[in-house]
Enzyme design. Structure first.
Site, mmCIF file in Angstrom:
data_model
loop_
_atom_site.group_PDB
_atom_site.id
_atom_site.type_symbol
_atom_site.label_atom_id
_atom_site.label_comp_id
_atom_site.label_asym_id
_atom_site.label_seq_id
_atom_site.Cartn_x
_atom_site.Cartn_y
_atom_site.Cartn_z
ATOM 1 N N CYS A 121 34.675 -5.468 -34.717
ATOM 2 C CA CYS A 121 35.302 -6.017 -33.657
ATOM 3 C C CYS A 121 35.287 -7.250 -33.333
ATOM 4 O O CYS A 121 36.135 -8.297 -33.215
ATOM 5 C CB CYS A 121 35.128 -5.004 -32.350
ATOM 6 S SG CYS A 121 36.509 -5.226 -30.972
ATOM 7 N N CYS A 122 33.771 -7.664 -33.323
ATOM 8 C CA CYS A 122 33.647 -9.038 -32.922
ATOM 9 C C CYS A 122 33.991 -9.907 -34.081
ATOM 10 O O CYS A 122 34.370 -10.985 -33.813
ATOM 11 C CB CYS A 122 32.023 -9.249 -32.729
ATOM 12 S SG CYS A 122 31.528 -8.923 -31.090
ATOM 13 N N CYS A 204 33.041 -9.584 -22.926
ATOM 14 C CA CYS A 204 34.482 -8.627 -22.973
ATOM 15 C C CYS A 204 33.932 -7.600 -21.962
ATOM 16 O O CYS A 204 32.844 -7.113 -22.145
ATOM 17 C CB CYS A 204 34.460 -8.231 -24.374
ATOM 18 S SG CYS A 204 35.112 -9.230 -25.384
ATOM 19 N N CYS A 207 32.190 -4.128 -23.268
ATOM 20 C CA CYS A 207 30.666 -4.482 -23.967
ATOM 21 C C CYS A 207 29.800 -5.028 -22.845
ATOM 22 O O CYS A 207 28.633 -5.650 -23.377
ATOM 23 C CB CYS A 207 31.037 -5.293 -24.951
ATOM 24 S SG CYS A 207 31.887 -4.393 -26.425
ATOM 25 N N CYS A 230 27.297 -11.735 -30.768
ATOM 26 C CA CYS A 230 28.670 -11.384 -31.340
ATOM 27 C C CYS A 230 28.830 -11.770 -32.877
ATOM 28 O O CYS A 230 29.871 -11.555 -33.250
ATOM 29 C CB CYS A 230 29.631 -11.915 -30.359
ATOM 30 S SG CYS A 230 29.314 -13.647 -29.852
#
Ligand code: SF4
Length: 234
Positions: A121-122, A204, A207, A230
């Site tokens: 995702c990062c 985010c 997280c 990240c």
């Protein structure tokens, strides 16, 4: 060696020398060196946790580019801080977006990728957009501080970003949290409202959690997971 490789080796040598020469310099002097050396090929990245480095950079170079990664997962307070910085500070805010919206990513990878594979995702929402967004620059500045976590303890004030092959400047690397607060108070710098709501570090929303007294500033990021960065700085 090609001309491009020679230029990069020269930049690397420049960065390493500046890291040694500027170790004891003030944050403003470090950013003034960066602005004088790189001109419009220099930018600041900001997570909009606070606008301290953007403020310092705007003193060194009014109208400086401030790059913000809009992952699509930010707290509303973070987007509000970005908008306020754009409205009141002498900077040029550039918002970078991932290739896919959250909805498009969900359709391709399934929902809540951040819970199942935060590294991916990062990579999709932060690392790749930043890599693309920094292409026009030779040097970028960050707000990294050595006291934030053990992984940041050796951050140079000026160094070489091997991953992106650019000069990476961390003008407040030697600062403490108290130094940041003193600068914010002295200059009336914009800060993310979440910093006064129990969050020591703001990333985010899915997280990030509030931190407890005595925890590292970044302990609330990817809490409970074996992940502390990240990929932008690792
Ligand atoms: Fe995704 Fe979380 Fe990384 Fe944001 S911090 S890009 S939501 S994994």
């Amino acid at each position: 060696m090609t001309t491009a490789q020679t230029v990069q080796e020269d930049l690397r040598a420049l960065a390493e020398k500046a890291g040694r020469d500027l170790e004891e310099a003030s944050a403003l002097d470090i950013l003034t060196w960066a602005a004088d050396t790189f001109g419009d090929r220099f930018c600041v990245t900001s997570s909009m946790e606070d606008a301290v480095v953007a403020h310092l950079a705007s003193r060194a170079r009014p109208g400086v580019d401030v790059v913000f990664l809009d992952t699509g997962y930010h707290f509303p307070e973070t987007i509000g801080t970005r908008d306020a910085v754009e409205a009141v500070m002498d900077v040029n805010v550039i918002t970078l977006l991932p290739r896919q919206s959250v909805e498009e990513q969900d359709a391709e990878y399934g929902p809540k990728l951040h819970d199942r594979d935060p590294d991916l995702c990062c990579a999709l929402r932060k690392v790749k957009p930043l890599e693309d967004g920094l292409k026009g620059y030779s040097a970028w500045a960050t707000g990294l501080r050595r006291d934030e976590s053990p992984t940041r303890a050796n951050t140079p004030v000026v160094g070489w970003d091997e991953k992106r092959r650019k000069v990476k400047i961390s003008p407040i690397a030697r600062w403490t949290q108290e130094d940041v607060e003193a600068y914010v108070a002295e200059h009336g710098v914009l800060t993310n409202p979440l910093l006064t709501d129990g969050y020591a570090s703001v990333g985010c929303a899915p997280c990030t959690r509030r931190t407890e007294a005595g925890e590292d500033a970044r302990a609330g990021r990817w809490a409970g997971r074996n992940k502390t960065e990240c990929g932008l700085h690792g």
